[in-house]
Design an enzyme around this catalytic site. Sequence first.
Site, PDB file in Angstrom:
ATOM      1  N   ASP A  71       0.840  -1.193   0.000  1.00  0.00           N
ATOM      2  CA  ASP A  71       0.000   0.000   0.000  1.00  0.00           C
ATOM      3  C   ASP A  71       0.881   1.252   0.000  1.00  0.00           C
ATOM      4  OD1 ASP A  71      -3.010   0.916   0.497  1.00  0.00           O
ATOM      5  OD2 ASP A  71      -1.793   2.040   1.940  1.00  0.00           O
ATOM      6  N   HIS A 131      -7.226  -6.532  -0.267  1.00  0.00           N
ATOM      7  CA  HIS A 131      -6.104  -5.597  -0.292  1.00  0.00           C
ATOM      8  C   HIS A 131      -5.054  -5.903   0.763  1.00  0.00           C
ATOM      9  CE1 HIS A 131      -3.877  -1.890  -0.664  1.00  0.00           C
ATOM     10  NE2 HIS A 131      -4.175  -1.524   0.568  1.00  0.00           N
TER      11      HIS A 131
END
Length: 310
Positions: free
Chosen positions: A112, A291
């Site tokens: 991320d 994610h």
Amino acid sequence: MTWFDGFESRSFEVNGASIHARFSKVALGDAPRPALLLIHGFPQSHVMWHRVAQRLGEHFFLVMPDLRGYGDSSKTPGLPDHSNYSKRNMAHDMVAVMSALGADRFFLCGHDRGGRVAHRLALDHAARVSKLCVIDIAPTLDMYEGRGMTEPYMAFAQAYYHWFHMLQPAPLPEIMMGANHLETAKAYLHAKLGGWGSSGLGYIEPAALAEYERCFCNAEALHTACEDYRASARIDLEHDRESRAHGLKVGCDMLLLWGERGVVHRLFNPMALWQEQCSGIVAGHTLPAGHFIPEEQPQAVAQALLEFFA
């Protein structure tokens, strides 16, 4: 934390900030193990690596810092141009910590926001990075410009609305996220951790969730997280455009991991986009996750990193 048996932690005063990091107890020079820097993303801290670290600790000298503005690192107010939260400045923090630990050259992995810091680090400090892995991201400039998208840009704006919300001038985003109300901040945090294909919070251990709540759910942390995104949409894009104009690419080999239930997989072609930005060999594949892959699939992530960095 028993998760981190075999590790110690301290804060490093570097680059005008206090950067908290956890790292292997056995000093780098006392064991024949290469150094591996693991950088977390939003809205987490280095704790997100705890399951991966358990599996990789015997193979690497692991360093897991909290980015400035996150975890137990400095949360100083953003400058008018947001440059203190630019990925270039955050990368400088990371390099300074690695230098303080005696790691002149190291393997690098970021998830991320940590992947975006890792990308900039590999560009600005190429001689320090042996190999690079980024997890569940496409290049920032390509994502903002919608390059190579498989669906209309509206789909990206809806899925990653926080990219556009958090870059608005302070203090409105911070207030809306819960800067003045703890329960609102917790609700926001839980929504993010349970979204983007993660199907709720079941993959997070309660103690880890409590750490994320402790570090994220306060006015200072909400502000600095917003500063991270304000920098990303302004000064970081300037740096990225400048790098591309000069033909600068990642020079080492890259590994890409991304979640088959995530936004990046649905809307972008990460292999094609990253190959354009790397002069080395680019390899990668999806994992059955959303994610937050290092916590959803720690065994698979650890195995992929072990094979790539071996």
